[in-house]
Enzyme design. Structure first.
Site, PDB file in Angstrom:
ATOM      1  CG  ASP A 150      -4.381   1.467  -7.113  1.00 16.40           C
ATOM      2  OD1 ASP A 150      -4.354   2.690  -6.869  1.00 16.40           O
ATOM      3  OD2 ASP A 150      -5.334   0.919  -7.680  1.00 16.40           O
ATOM      4  CE  LYS A 158      -9.951  -6.133 -10.097  1.00 17.55           C
ATOM      5  NZ  LYS A 158      -8.607  -5.700  -9.620  1.00 17.55           N
TER       6      LYS A 158
END
Length: 510
Positions: A290, A155
């Site tokens: 999230d 990422k």
């Protein structure tokens, strides 16, 4: 800077929605009354030319949100899970905000990796793909670690994302301040504190070292949870802008048709998503905040896989007990209990009528429990509860914002898997087990043990503390003078300013 220049930013937000055609789509989605539609269009049209054009290949609302920036994208991600609020068609459009945003070039990603990890990408990874997912803050590449041969997800934070977020949140701060100024009644809701909370959460999400640490802690907490997986980070290949973790192979949680075709029980998955979230929030006090479709997958064996731990929620033991008792009270339809918990926790001012508050809560709960399963919604409950607490003067609890928001998001995910899921039936066993474990004789003994440990740590200081307290009681006047003398001195520049103000008459004007 939170100055008037943000007025332009807020006007541009409305103008962008008008220019992209999103304004009409939003008004249709919320079934706005004709008067509101007319006011919105009349106010938006003159400023249309100020709006961002956006990507014309995207649907109107997605086009407007992506053009406005990352903070707006985050808001769109939340709405994408609430088909019951914005409708299935709009929810489907917004879902692309979760992990299918336009990526930035792979060469730039490699440059970031090499700068942060101080080694060429080819030396670190034997394979490195083009972006496989791109969200508001970062994008993900599939790779293979050269040293171990392990398949991983890499990422990488978007270049310049910090400055973009600061611009957006700066406007939010300005807007919150204007709302408080123009409508003093909203101060009870503490909109500026809410924006500050959102700012801290999102800015923290941009430091991937914190995400790696959160993933590690979350994995330890959930190691014994059945049918649940957390990809482990590789700390040696992590930095502020780079996160490397085990690759998570599975079907997207948002693709219900593919899950059914693969033989997965979507009803069971929906129930497990609700129960996993509540277990993490109540049992551990540390939860994935999230949990939208883009951050959940289903493995071939049916395990739920969670990833992307940039936003985590944390609540203390006392708040967990209060939250559990409120949920349990609603599940049991014991509105007196819910009211008493609100008053005991200080959520509602003590000068209000507890019995009247309980009756107001009954008016909230009974219509929901009388509805069929598809209409039973914790999101609706929170909305109705908000209306009731507003009437009774309850201030916004910023420490619960993330918990409440995540509950709404998780419910949206579960509802997309099984529209007929009874949310209360799914939540009841988790909440009941937590209540039994945290409230009762065993819990009381455990609490006393923690008190004893705390007192023990302060043991060497106790004689001095007791002596100080007794001295202050025996010599109150000297203690008062000592307190005055130890107060911080007033800055000299402030004294001079006040003296000047008084001499020129400014002080009288103030």
């Amino acid at each position: 800077m939170r100055g008037p220049h943000n007025i332009l930013r807020l006007i541009r937000t409305g103008a962008t929605f008008e220019r992209t055609g999103a304004m009409a789509a939003v008004l249709d989605a919320v079934d706005a009354p004709m008067r509101l539609r007319l006011a919105a269009r009349v106010m938006g049209w003159p400023f249309r030319w100020l709006g961002y054009k956006g990507d014309p290949t995207l649907p109107p609302i997605t086009r407007a949100i992506t053009a406005l920036g990352p903070a707006y994208i985050k808001f769109g991600q939340i709405l994408s899970t609430r088909a019951d609020v914005v409708g299935p068609e709009l929810a489907g459009q917004l879902r692309m905000l979760q992990d299918r945003l336009p990526p930035f070039p792979t060469d730039i990603a490699k440059a970031v990796i090499e700068a942060d990890l101080r080694a060429p990408v080819d030396q670190l990874f034997s394979e490195f793909s083009e972006p496989v997912a791109a969200a508001s803050i970062a994008q993900v590449h599939r790779a293979r670690v050269r040293e171990t041969g392990r398949e991983v997800a890499v990422k990488v934070v978007r270049p310049g994302i910090g400055a973009a977020f600061r611009r957006d949140i700066d406007a939010f701060h300005f807007g919150a301040r204007m709302v408080e100024m123009l409508s003093p009644g909203t101060r009870r809701l503490r909109p500026r504190d809410v924006v500050t909370h959102f700012e801290k959460t999102v800015m923290g999400e941009q430091d991937l070292r914190l995400e790696a640490a959160a993933a590690s802690e979350f994995s330890e907490n959930t190691a014994r949870d059945p049918a649940f997986q957390v990809p482990m980070p590789h700390f040696a290949l992590c930095s502020r802008r780079v996160l490397t973790a085990d690759w998570a192979e599975g079907l997207p949680m948002g693709d219900r048709d593919a899950l059914i075709a693969a033989g997965h029980d979507t009803t069971d998955l929906a129930r497990r998503v609700i129960q996993l979230f509540l277990s993490h929030a109540l049992r551990d006090g540390f939860f994935h905040a999230d949990m939208h479709h883009g951050n959940l997958k289903v493995a071939a064996n049916g395990d739920v896989i969670a990833y992307d731990f940039g936003i985590m929620g944390e609540i203390d033991e006392y708040t967990r007990r209060v939250y559990a008792q409120i949920l349990y009270g609603f599940i049991q339809r014991d509105y007196r209990l819910v009211a008493r918990v609100h008053f005991e926790a200080g959520y509602v001012p003590r000068d209000r009528d507890e019995a009247a508050f309980a009756r107001a809560l009954r008016a909230v709960g009974e219509p929901i429990f009388g509805a069929d399963a598809s209409r039973i919604s914790m999101g609706n409950l929170l909305s109705y509860l908000f209306e009731v607490t507003e009437r009774f003067g309850m201030p916004t609890r910023t420490e619960l914002i993330l918990l409440q928001r995540t509950m709404v998001v998780v419910e949206g995910v579960a509802r997309s898997l099984d529209p007929q899921l009874n949310i209360w039936d799914a939540a009841k066993p988790v909440v009941s087990d937590y209540i039994k474990a945290s409230i009762g004789p065993k819990a009381a003994v455990r609490d006393l043990g923690q008190v004893a440990q705390t007192v023990g740590r302060y043991g060497p200081l106790l004689p001095r503390i007791i002596e100080q307290i007794l001295w202050e009681r025996a010599h109150p006047e000297e203690a008062r003078l000592t307190l005055i003398q130890t107060r911080p001195a007033v800055p000299l520049w402030l004294v001079a300013f006040l003296a000047l103000a008084a001499g020129t008459g400014i002080g009288l004007a103030l």
